[in-house]
Design a protein around this motif. Structure first.
Motif, PDB file in Angstrom:
ATOM      1  N   ILE A   3     -37.955  39.821   5.187  1.00 17.79           N
ATOM      2  CA  ILE A   3     -38.053  38.414   4.810  1.00 17.79           C
ATOM      3  C   ILE A   3     -37.094  37.637   5.698  1.00 17.79           C
ATOM      4  N   ARG A   4     -37.591  36.644   6.382  1.00 20.02           N
ATOM      5  CA  ARG A   4     -36.747  35.849   7.269  1.00 20.02           C
ATOM      6  C   ARG A   4     -35.894  34.875   6.465  1.00 20.02           C
ATOM      7  N   THR A   5     -34.670  34.704   6.923  1.00 13.90           N
ATOM      8  CA  THR A   5     -33.776  33.713   6.332  1.00 13.90           C
ATOM      9  C   THR A   5     -34.069  32.352   6.957  1.00 13.90           C
ATOM     10  N   LEU A   6     -34.277  31.367   6.122  1.00 17.56           N
ATOM     11  CA  LEU A   6     -34.576  30.014   6.590  1.00 17.56           C
ATOM     12  C   LEU A   6     -33.274  29.256   6.798  1.00 17.56           C
ATOM     13  N   THR A   7     -33.041  28.824   8.019  1.00 21.03           N
ATOM     14  CA  THR A   7     -31.815  28.084   8.320  1.00 21.03           C
ATOM     15  C   THR A   7     -32.036  26.580   8.148  1.00 21.03           C
ATOM     16  N   ASN A   8     -30.959  25.878   7.849  1.00 18.87           N
ATOM     17  CA  ASN A   8     -31.004  24.404   7.721  1.00 18.87           C
ATOM     18  C   ASN A   8     -32.156  23.951   6.835  1.00 18.87           C
ATOM     19  N   ALA A   9     -32.237  24.575   5.663  1.00 13.65           N
ATOM     20  CA  ALA A   9     -33.392  24.330   4.793  1.00 13.65           C
ATOM     21  C   ALA A   9     -33.519  22.874   4.364  1.00 13.65           C
ATOM     22  N   HIS A  10     -32.413  22.163   4.303  1.00 10.54           N
ATOM     23  CA  HIS A  10     -32.447  20.787   3.795  1.00 10.54           C
ATOM     24  C   HIS A  10     -32.344  19.747   4.911  1.00 10.54           C
ATOM     25  N   LEU A  44     -44.716  37.781  17.611  1.00  7.40           N
ATOM     26  CA  LEU A  44     -43.428  38.472  17.586  1.00  7.40           C
ATOM     27  C   LEU A  44     -42.494  37.993  18.688  1.00  7.40           C
ATOM     28  N   ARG A  45     -42.867  36.943  19.408  1.00 11.86           N
ATOM     29  CA  ARG A  45     -41.993  36.418  20.451  1.00 11.86           C
ATOM     30  C   ARG A  45     -40.673  35.940  19.868  1.00 11.86           C
ATOM     31  N   ALA A  46     -39.605  36.057  20.672  1.00 12.58           N
ATOM     32  CA  ALA A  46     -38.294  35.601  20.216  1.00 12.58           C
ATOM     33  C   ALA A  46     -38.336  34.121  19.842  1.00 12.58           C
ATOM     34  N   ARG A  47     -39.055  33.348  20.652  1.00 15.29           N
ATOM     35  CA  ARG A  47     -39.258  31.926  20.325  1.00 15.29           C
ATOM     36  C   ARG A  47     -40.737  31.728  20.014  1.00 15.29           C
ATOM     37  N   SER A  48     -41.087  32.078  18.807  1.00 13.67           N
ATOM     38  CA  SER A  48     -42.481  32.013  18.360  1.00 13.67           C
ATOM     39  C   SER A  48     -42.753  30.642  17.766  1.00 13.67           C
ATOM     40  N   PHE A  49     -43.712  29.917  18.340  1.00 14.35           N
ATOM     41  CA  PHE A  49     -44.000  28.580  17.839  1.00 14.35           C
ATOM     42  C   PHE A  49     -44.761  28.628  16.508  1.00 14.35           C
ATOM     43  N   SER A  50     -45.518  29.689  16.264  1.00 15.11           N
ATOM     44  CA  SER A  50     -46.144  29.814  14.940  1.00 15.11           C
ATOM     45  C   SER A  50     -45.067  30.028  13.880  1.00 15.11           C
ATOM     46  N   ARG A  51     -44.028  30.800  14.225  1.00 13.97           N
ATOM     47  CA  ARG A  51     -42.917  30.985  13.279  1.00 13.97           C
ATOM     48  C   ARG A  51     -42.160  29.674  13.076  1.00 13.97           C
ATOM     49  N   LEU A  52     -41.913  28.933  14.161  1.00 21.85           N
ATOM     50  CA  LEU A  52     -41.199  27.672  14.033  1.00 21.85           C
ATOM     51  C   LEU A  52     -41.982  26.676  13.179  1.00 21.85           C
ATOM     52  N   CYS A  53     -43.306  26.652  13.317  1.00 23.44           N
ATOM     53  CA  CYS A  53     -44.125  25.779  12.462  1.00 23.44           C
ATOM     54  C   CYS A  53     -44.051  26.212  11.003  1.00 23.44           C
ATOM     55  N   VAL A  54     -44.074  27.526  10.773  1.00 21.76           N
ATOM     56  CA  VAL A  54     -43.966  28.046   9.413  1.00 21.76           C
ATOM     57  C   VAL A  54     -42.614  27.675   8.807  1.00 21.76           C
ATOM     58  N   GLU A  55     -41.562  27.729   9.604  1.00 24.46           N
ATOM     59  CA  GLU A  55     -40.247  27.358   9.087  1.00 24.46           C
ATOM     60  C   GLU A  55     -40.191  25.878   8.724  1.00 24.46           C
ATOM     61  N   GLU A  56     -40.807  25.024   9.567  1.00 22.08           N
ATOM     62  CA  GLU A  56     -40.875  23.606   9.209  1.00 22.08           C
ATOM     63  C   GLU A  56     -41.658  23.424   7.911  1.00 22.08           C
ATOM     64  N   ALA A  57     -42.745  24.177   7.765  1.00 15.33           N
ATOM     65  CA  ALA A  57     -43.547  24.092   6.549  1.00 15.33           C
ATOM     66  C   ALA A  57     -42.743  24.545   5.336  1.00 15.33           C
ATOM     67  N   ALA A  58     -41.967  25.611   5.481  1.00 19.00           N
ATOM     68  CA  ALA A  58     -41.174  26.121   4.364  1.00 19.00           C
ATOM     69  C   ALA A  58     -40.118  25.109   3.926  1.00 19.00           C
ATOM     70  N   ARG A  59     -39.498  24.422   4.886  1.00 18.35           N
ATOM     71  CA  ARG A  59     -38.506  23.396   4.534  1.00 18.35           C
ATOM     72  C   ARG A  59     -39.164  22.275   3.723  1.00 18.35           C
ATOM     73  N   LEU A  60     -40.349  21.878   4.141  1.00 18.53           N
ATOM     74  CA  LEU A  60     -41.074  20.836   3.412  1.00 18.53           C
ATOM     75  C   LEU A  60     -41.464  21.308   2.022  1.00 18.53           C
ATOM     76  N   LEU A  61     -41.941  22.539   1.932  1.00 18.80           N
ATOM     77  CA  LEU A  61     -42.337  23.076   0.634  1.00 18.80           C
ATOM     78  C   LEU A  61     -41.153  23.117  -0.330  1.00 18.80           C
ATOM     79  N   GLN A  62     -39.993  23.489   0.180  1.00 17.04           N
ATOM     80  CA  GLN A  62     -38.812  23.502  -0.678  1.00 17.04           C
ATOM     81  C   GLN A  62     -38.448  22.092  -1.118  1.00 17.04           C
ATOM     82  N   LEU A  63     -38.575  21.132  -0.209  1.00 20.80           N
ATOM     83  CA  LEU A  63     -38.345  19.736  -0.580  1.00 20.80           C
ATOM     84  C   LEU A  63     -39.291  19.306  -1.688  1.00 20.80           C
ATOM     85  N   PHE A  64     -40.530  19.797  -1.638  1.00 20.47           N
ATOM     86  CA  PHE A  64     -41.541  19.428  -2.629  1.00 20.47           C
ATOM     87  C   PHE A  64     -41.440  20.258  -3.912  1.00 20.47           C
ATOM     88  N   GLY A  65     -40.394  21.063  -4.018  1.00 20.58           N
ATOM     89  CA  GLY A  65     -40.146  21.776  -5.270  1.00 20.58           C
ATOM     90  C   GLY A  65     -40.650  23.199  -5.319  1.00 20.58           C
TER      91      GLY A  65
END
Length: 253
Positions: A3-10, A44-65
């Motif tokens: 499970i990846r740790t989400l940084t700067n979640a807020h 699996l790239r070190a700088r994966s743009f699909s992962r970066l998009c997912v992380e942005e989505a996760a931050r938004l989802l957490q904001l939305f509760g």
């Protein structure tokens, strides 16, 4: 644990909070617990743009509760490589899906299709498993990233797979063209209409999850399966994550 740790979640620098509805699902269903969302990405790239998009989505989802988990597919074997799928990453992925009430899938487009990494994760999620259903009745939001011009090949395939997995795929979707231009050196997405669309999709996912989760078991209750099992379904059991939550050994940490 994969499970990846989400940084700067807020920290949401691309979001204009003047137009944000913090709890977009309010009024659509009970809020006895946060919507539980599993996010999968396809590179699996070190700088994966699909992962970066997912992380942005996760931050938004957490904001939305919502409560989120991002699965790291780095250790996931190919399907059928390990006898009986007896591998820690496979077990973890399935347990996370059982825990979830909705999914986000984001794949790069490679040779006009989703990646093998993305498909491998979906292939490790059976329709039924020991009487449990890791995907059926859950909501799904689909996204893709492209190196070139905007395309919808990957999201179209992800929709097809979501239907096959008997998931409730929300109408909206995100396709980020030339994704390498959309992220700064800090790996955060710049303000753009592409980012705004991800906000739209996550709002919609929360709404559909809150709306449908009380009825998830009933929505996928089928005559043919009851007949094959020679046993009636229990209409009172609407929590399709109860098994995962009840057992401490299967609850994600």
């Amino acid at each position: 644990m994969p499970i990846r740790t989400l940084t700067n979640a807020h920290h949401l620098p691309a979001l204009d909070r003047r137009f944000v509805i913090d709890r977009p699902g309010i009024g659509l269903g009970p809020h006895d617990h946060p919507p539980r969302i599993l996010l999968l990405y396809g590179s699996l790239r070190a700088r994966s743009f699909s992962r970066l998009c997912v992380e942005e989505a996760a931050r938004l989802l957490q904001l939305f509760g919502a409560e989120t988990r991002i699965f790291d597919p780095s250790d996931l074997p190919l399907p059928d490589k390990i006898a009986g799928d007896d591998h820690p990453a496979v077990h973890e992925l399935r347990e996370l899906s059982m825990w979830s009430e909705g999914h986000v899938w984001c794949s790069p487009e490679r040779h006009g299709q989703i990646t093998g990494v993305m498909k491998t994760q979906i292939d490790h999620l059976p329709l039924a498993m020991g009487g449990m259903r890791p995907t059926q009745g859950r909501t799904l939001a689909v996204m893709q990233v492209s190196a070139g011009s905007q395309s919808f090949n990957s999201v179209n395939t992800l929709r097809l797979l979501g239907r096959w997995m008997r998931m409730i795929t929300v109408p909206n979707q995100s396709s980020v063209a030339m994704a390498y231009k959309e992220f700064g050196d800090d790996d955060r997405m710049r303000p753009s209409t592409y980012y705004d669309r991800i906000v739209d999709v996550m709002e919609e996912l929360v709404r559909f999850t809150v709306l449908t989760r009380p009825h998830a078991a009933q929505l996928v209750d089928r005559y043919s399966e009851r007949k094959a099992a020679t046993a009636p379904a229990d209409p009172a059991n609407n929590d399709h994550a109860s098994i995962a939550i009840a057992s401490p050994s299967t609850q994600p940490q």
